[in-house]
Design an enzyme around this catalytic site. Sequence first.
Site, PDB file in Angstrom:
ATOM      1  N   GLY A  21     -15.758  67.554  53.648  1.00  0.00           N
ATOM      2  CA  GLY A  21     -15.978  66.936  54.516  1.00  0.00           C
ATOM      3  C   GLY A  21     -14.548  66.214  55.309  1.00  0.00           C
ATOM      4  N   GLY A  22     -14.772  65.872  55.784  1.00  0.00           N
ATOM      5  CA  GLY A  22     -13.906  65.229  57.314  1.00  0.00           C
ATOM      6  C   GLY A  22     -12.849  64.070  56.039  1.00  0.00           C
ATOM      7  N   ASP A 135     -24.531  59.578  63.425  1.00  0.00           N
ATOM      8  CA  ASP A 135     -24.252  61.146  62.527  1.00  0.00           C
ATOM      9  C   ASP A 135     -25.373  61.986  62.972  1.00  0.00           C
ATOM     10  OD1 ASP A 135     -20.990  62.335  61.296  1.00  0.00           O
ATOM     11  OD2 ASP A 135     -21.879  62.747  63.878  1.00  0.00           O
TER      12      ASP A 135
END
Length: 705
Positions: A21-22, A135
């Site tokens: 992920g980020g 999100d």
Amino acid sequence: MVQTGMILGGRYEILEHIGSGGMADVYKAQCLKTNRFVAVKILRKEYCDDETLVRRFTMEARSTADLHHPNVVSILDEGNEQGIHYIVMELAEGMTLKRYIRRYGRLSVRETVDFSIQIASGIQAAHEHGIVHRDIKPQNIIVSDSGKIKVTDFGIAKAATGDTIASSTMGSVRYLSPEQARGGYSDARSDIYSLGITMYEMATGKVPFDGENTVAIAVMHLRDEIVPPRNYFPDIPVSLERIILKCTRKRPEERYQTAADLIADLKQVFTSPDGSYVYLTPQLDDSPTRARSEDEIAQIKRTLTGAEEPVQEERPEEIRGQSTEKEGEDYEDDDSVHPKMEKMIMTITIVFGILLACLVFYVVGTSTNLLRFSGGDSTEATVEDTEATEDTEDTEDTEETATTEATTEAPKEYVTVPDFLGMTRPEARNAANENSLKAEFDFADGVSEDDSKLVVVEQEIEEGRDVLKDSTITLTLGQEPGSDDRIEVPPLVNYEEEEAIEELESLGLKAEVVYATSDTVEEGYVIRQTPKGGSLVDEGFTVTITVSRGVSKAEVPDLYGVSQEAAERELERLGLTLGDVSSDYSGSVGEGDVIDQSIEAGTMVDKGTAVSITISLGEQETYHYASIVEVYDPPFEEGETADIELVLRQGSSTQTIYSEDDADVDSFPVSVAFESDSGRDATVLFYVNGQEYNSYPVTWERVAD
């Protein structure tokens, strides 16, 4: 560094890397206490020193620890071991909804409604616990092979206070609510807007707003109206279109106010397809068109880039969608001139105060001999000053004044470290408290934290040393020297399985066997053990041994979303090799990460097999590809019928581009136009009654966006 075989928290054995992920990587792991497979999310090393990011990472576990729902990925545990911050989650098998849409194209109406109800059910459970996800997007929704939906990644979720929460961390811009794009307040209705955008993409295969950059897309969310889904696909029921449009209204008060209300309407899509039961607030806007100012665009940029600037609360008039601008030049003066003047006056005042304080300090210090510019000892300087001064009484007064000023600072307090060796944990903690110290405990290798017989075998600072009051001292707990009631675990690596089990049982220990593939250890032999050889344990303790399954076959891993380097390392770890590397644009995967692979994940192949990958060039696509296929001759005679289907196959993905039940001779010729984000080689397969009848190579035409 996280490696395969590492054990976190004394119970979670890392098996393989399954995603990124980020700010974190996700690994598949096995709980050694329950034998359950779990997912472990680990904060990347480069972020571990940032306290803000660490708090944001652990927020996910803490905000959803009590949230248990069939459509939400459960949080099981969290921890920090040797600087590795991790969260243990339920392992959700399947693919992301984003990948599902890209693989199969727009979903059927029934599938869209079913998925939407499941997602909304998970969101409703979170909202009832006071949690806003913030999100919601297809990338954070897992679809299992059976169609079960799991909402995941509450990494920027936050427990709500009252009805709203301040939103300074934004979700993905294509699914962003208008209030999030403004950097204002977001609440449960922001999740409903993002779900509406996700429903739009499921029903049409595309997002309603797309542009050259994130700021342009954010402005579209604030300004532009969504093109109704039925403009693209008239087969979408009016009821479903009205639900999507209600979810994506600009003003939160015009959307569904709760996820429960949304679910109730979704359940009526097929019973009332005209959608008369869905109330939409009339869109009346007689205000003049107003371009976004440079300040507004700058605010949007700060919101999307996460700039550390305090987010100003919206005025009540702005929240209700009303303008707060005043007419005339006075408003401009109040907003720009007065604050600047006030700031300048304050700055001048502070600078003047600092200069005045320095001057007073210099005068007082000089007159009392406190300021000396020689490097000599202070005691010698005082004697020299006394000898050079004719007035003894004045000198004594000066020394007394200096002594008084020196004692105004509170002296630092020190305490002597006692001898902790041989104390139990409670005894050591009490002794530390009595000596104004704080005790922190570590454990020697091979001991169990639950053992009540442990004593201090090592202390960080030796007895008799002076340290500052309230200092923290690390004490290592281990087995008391001379204890003979514990058993030493034998080293079992490279033992045969049965031989290792017999060895453990002969010592009064139990064996638990798990299996794993190995590139170096022959099938049937022990690869590793927990705890390691030489550890001291109680009689009856269970030792876990991992036995090799051999090296002949390997399962192709899912490389989607990982970097090229990580993909190559993972393939090499499994005995596979990296094949050709191509590149293409992607709207869902960051630049440099894998968006496609030549062999589907989960396929069993021979060791040494090459797996080719496609790397993302980033979100900004400059063109797409179009083609057309024509089938002239029917595969049956006059009077006969059959079910026909045209399927586009490109790499490892397939997509149905045309289907017709009970087609006859009059159905031909069939001409179908279709598009793709990639210009890779592709083939259209012609199926008749489920059997492949013919195939047609695809010639792509590049089309500018």
